[in-house]
Design an enzyme around this catalytic site. Structure first.
Site, short mmCIF file in Angstrom:
data_model
loop_
_atom_site.label_atom_id
_atom_site.label_comp_id
_atom_site.label_asym_id
_atom_site.label_seq_id
_atom_site.Cartn_x
_atom_site.Cartn_y
_atom_site.Cartn_z
N LYS A 77 41.76 58.38 32.68
CA LYS A 77 42.05 58.30 34.11
C LYS A 77 42.77 59.58 34.56
O LYS A 77 43.76 59.99 33.96
CB LYS A 77 42.92 57.07 34.41
N GLU A 93 42.81 37.24 38.96
CA GLU A 93 43.54 36.51 39.99
C GLU A 93 43.42 35.00 39.84
O GLU A 93 44.39 34.27 40.07
CB GLU A 93 43.04 36.94 41.38
N ARG A 102 39.75 35.90 45.83
CA ARG A 102 39.02 35.62 44.59
C ARG A 102 39.46 34.30 43.97
O ARG A 102 38.73 33.72 43.16
CB ARG A 102 39.28 36.74 43.58
#
Length: 385
Positions: free
Chosen positions: A114, A202, A230
């Site tokens: 990243k 979630e 979600r």
């Protein structure tokens, strides 16, 4: 399928899948023979169907032996290839070309970094997830807020939940991979045994919170407003219908600027108000935020509770006041007049108050009520004459 594995979302990844991928990527034996296997498969793949079948059998036996357990992806009928350097574009192109000749569903595991190519982003991956403005030469993030300015709602949440957790040993914090973004990391640093990052899951965060609540704990489940969508089924079935004491902290409610359209929290008020047994709330500023969080953890409010608040400034500098309980369903009168009546909910009330003050200077007087804690059913909580 291409698995882009950089080991981090906003914060470092957690959970069994992360550990499984780590086992694959760090297996010296596997990586030592991987290239030889690739070459072998490539040669067999060009010789026809029977040779490809033999190659597949060799491949499966090799992987199961080296990795000491069944391959997760192979178990889902994906043939696993990798890991390879996802930044080596030329090699990646060759591999993808080779994989096109192999029939059936395949998964290519690519290792990436990243922030690759910018040293500061590689070294500070969480800070550079959404850094805003920064100096491209030094990597210094440009902070526009000056000393003495109001804290963000996220900072208020982080400091307040820690303060409440010190007072109430039943309080625990849960977040799906957002401890830094929502500031739960403040409590996590002091009370790691009472804070849980469940990864980007979630639905699990909500059901896990429900399970903790059945055992007498008071979970503060912090999820961005757009992402609680979600877990809508879990909020209803696992929490609300069971009347469990879970406090949902809906961060990033409303418009979120540069975070983009996927993060705009437009819908939480609409769908939370339809859920049975749910208390819906929204603070107007930092002080009200603290008082709502205090009210939410009281035993008398032993039911599902949601708190929505925006990204950014909480508007009040001197916000660290003693806690005060807020009455559910009761509005607060901020100004009174006979020309216009306005009912506001949450942070937008600050705009209403500012406009009302300007109108008063022009002899237009506004009655302004703000309601921090409301019930989902329409009820008469104040009277205008």
């Amino acid at each position: 399928m291409i698995l882009n594995d950089n080991k981090i979302a906003i914060d470092p990844n957690v959970g069994a899948l992360k550990e499984y991928l780590l086992d694959i990527t760090t297996s010296r034996t596997y990586n030592r023979f991987k290239d030889k296997l690739w070459n072998l498969l490539g040669k067999f793949g060009k010789l026809g169907p029977d040779a490809r079948t033999l190659a597949a059998q060799l491949e499966a036996g090799f992987k199961s032996t080296i990795l000491d357990r069944s391959n997760l992806f192979e178990g889902m009928n994906f043939r696993y290839f990798g890991p390879i350097d996802g930044h080596d574009v030329m090699h990646l192109t060759e591999v993808l070309r080779d994989l096109k000749r192999i029939p059936g569903p395949k998964l290519l595991h690519c290792l990436t970094v990243k922030g690759k190519g910018f040293r500061q982003a590689e070294e500070h991956q969480t800070e550079f997830h959404a850094p805003g403005r920064f100096d491209k030469d030094t990597g210094e993030i440009i902070i526009s807020a000056k000393e003495g300015t109001p804290p963000s709602y996220q900072e208020v949440f982080g400091q307040t939940i820690l303060e409440l957790a010190r007072m109430n040993e039943k309080i625990v914090g849960i977040t799906p991979a957002m401890p830094t973004g929502c500031s739960l990391c403040i409590m996590m640093k002091e009370m790691p045994e009472r804070t849980f990052d469940v990864g980007i899951a979630e639905q699990h965060a909500v059901t896990f919170s429900a399970g903790l609540a059945t055992q007498g704990l008071i979970p503060f489940c912090n999820i961005y407003s757009s992402f609680i969508q979600r877990a809508y089924d879990q909020v209803i079935h696992d929490v609300a219908l069971q009347k469990l004491h879970v406090v949902f902290c809906l961060d990033r409610s409303g418009l979120v600027g540069a975070d983009g359209a996927t993060h705009h929290g437009f819908f939480d008020i609409a769908f939370m108000r339809t859920i049975p047994n749910m208390i819906v709330s929204a603070p107007m500023d930092a002080i009200e935020m603290r008082n709502i969080m205090y009210t939410a953890q009281l035993e008398k409010n032993n039911r599902p509770f949601s708190i929505r608040y925006p990204k950014g400034s909480s508007l009040i500098t001197d916000w660290h006041k003693p806690f005060s309980e807020i009455e559910v369903g009761k509005a607060r009168l901020l100004s009174e007049g006979n020309d216009i009546a306005v009912l506001s909910i949450g942070h937008p009330g600050n705009t209403v108050a500012a406009v009302a003050a300007k109108l008063a200077a022009e002899s237009v007087f506004v009655t302004h009520w703000t309601c921090a804690l409301q019930l989902p059913l329409i009820r008469r909580c104040f009277t205008l004459s």
